[in-house]
Design a protein around this motif. Sequence first.
Motif, short mmCIF file in Angstrom:
data_model
loop_
_atom_site.label_atom_id
_atom_site.label_comp_id
_atom_site.label_asym_id
_atom_site.label_seq_id
_atom_site.Cartn_x
_atom_site.Cartn_y
_atom_site.Cartn_z
N MET A 127 -1.56 -4.98 -21.23
CA MET A 127 -0.47 -5.35 -20.34
C MET A 127 -0.69 -6.79 -19.88
N THR A 128 0.36 -7.56 -19.83
CA THR A 128 0.23 -8.96 -19.42
C THR A 128 0.10 -9.06 -17.91
N THR A 129 -0.37 -10.23 -17.46
CA THR A 129 -0.51 -10.44 -16.02
C THR A 129 0.83 -10.27 -15.32
N LYS A 130 1.90 -10.80 -15.93
CA LYS A 130 3.22 -10.67 -15.33
C LYS A 130 3.59 -9.20 -15.16
N ASP A 131 3.34 -8.39 -16.20
CA ASP A 131 3.66 -6.97 -16.10
C ASP A 131 2.82 -6.30 -15.01
N THR A 132 1.54 -6.66 -14.95
CA THR A 132 0.67 -6.10 -13.93
C THR A 132 1.17 -6.50 -12.55
N LEU A 133 1.53 -7.76 -12.38
CA LEU A 133 2.04 -8.21 -11.09
C LEU A 133 3.33 -7.48 -10.72
N SER A 134 4.18 -7.25 -11.70
CA SER A 134 5.42 -6.52 -11.43
C SER A 134 5.12 -5.11 -10.91
N LEU A 135 4.16 -4.46 -11.55
CA LEU A 135 3.79 -3.11 -11.10
C LEU A 135 3.19 -3.14 -9.69
N VAL A 136 2.35 -4.14 -9.43
CA VAL A 136 1.72 -4.25 -8.10
C VAL A 136 2.77 -4.51 -7.03
N PHE A 137 3.65 -5.50 -7.27
CA PHE A 137 4.67 -5.81 -6.27
C PHE A 137 5.63 -4.65 -6.08
N ALA A 138 5.98 -3.95 -7.15
CA ALA A 138 6.85 -2.78 -7.02
C ALA A 138 6.17 -1.69 -6.20
N ALA A 139 4.88 -1.48 -6.45
CA ALA A 139 4.14 -0.47 -5.68
C ALA A 139 4.06 -0.85 -4.20
N LEU A 140 3.87 -2.13 -3.94
CA LEU A 140 3.74 -2.60 -2.56
C LEU A 140 5.08 -2.64 -1.82
N ALA A 141 6.18 -2.52 -2.55
CA ALA A 141 7.51 -2.61 -1.94
C ALA A 141 7.83 -1.41 -1.05
N ASP A 142 7.11 -0.33 -1.22
CA ASP A 142 7.40 0.89 -0.47
C ASP A 142 6.45 1.04 0.72
N PRO A 143 6.97 1.26 1.93
CA PRO A 143 6.10 1.37 3.11
C PRO A 143 5.13 2.55 3.06
N THR A 144 5.53 3.66 2.46
CA THR A 144 4.62 4.80 2.35
C THR A 144 3.41 4.43 1.50
N ARG A 145 3.66 3.75 0.39
CA ARG A 145 2.54 3.34 -0.47
C ARG A 145 1.65 2.32 0.22
N ARG A 146 2.25 1.41 0.98
CA ARG A 146 1.42 0.46 1.73
C ARG A 146 0.57 1.19 2.77
N ASN A 147 1.14 2.20 3.39
CA ASN A 147 0.37 2.99 4.37
C ASN A 147 -0.76 3.75 3.69
N ILE A 148 -0.51 4.25 2.50
CA ILE A 148 -1.57 4.95 1.75
C ILE A 148 -2.71 3.97 1.46
N LEU A 149 -2.37 2.75 1.02
CA LEU A 149 -3.41 1.75 0.74
C LEU A 149 -4.17 1.37 2.01
N THR A 150 -3.46 1.26 3.13
CA THR A 150 -4.13 0.96 4.40
C THR A 150 -5.12 2.06 4.73
N ARG A 151 -4.70 3.29 4.54
CA ARG A 151 -5.59 4.45 4.80
C ARG A 151 -6.82 4.39 3.89
N LEU A 152 -6.61 4.09 2.61
CA LEU A 152 -7.73 4.06 1.67
C LEU A 152 -8.60 2.83 1.85
N SER A 153 -8.10 1.80 2.51
CA SER A 153 -8.94 0.63 2.76
C SER A 153 -10.04 0.94 3.77
N GLN A 154 -9.85 2.01 4.54
CA GLN A 154 -10.86 2.41 5.52
C GLN A 154 -11.98 3.20 4.87
#
Length: 112
Positions: free
Chosen positions: A1-28
């Motif tokens: 997968m290219t960097t652009k494709d990876t970035l697209s997946l990352v930004f799409a994943a981060l676009a949702d508040p529930t997913r951002r909250n999950i990442l915040t939880r897992l950062s602990q």
Amino acid sequence: MTTKDTLSLVFAALADPTRRNILTRLSQRPATVGEVAEPFEISAPAISQHIKVLEQAGLIERTANAQWRTLTIRTEPLDEASAWVEKHRYEWNQRFDELEEHLKTMTTKEEQ
């Protein structure tokens, strides 16, 4: 997968508040799927779908230890996204600075 494709997946994943909250939880600390789902008032299939999106973006990984499935945050994709934003922020700021200088020049000429 290219960097652009990876970035697209990352930004799409981060676009949702529930997913951002999950990442915040897992950062602990790493957590089981049940622990991650606990604070959310959404169905188990919805949580599973959010986790799947985060996994596909490479933001979390799932490990198995006996009957437990533990989720852990992966920061490398976030580092790549941050580097992309910083690189472009520098370029955008340069362009804004150039525009500001151009507008000052135009204003000065109009005043003369």
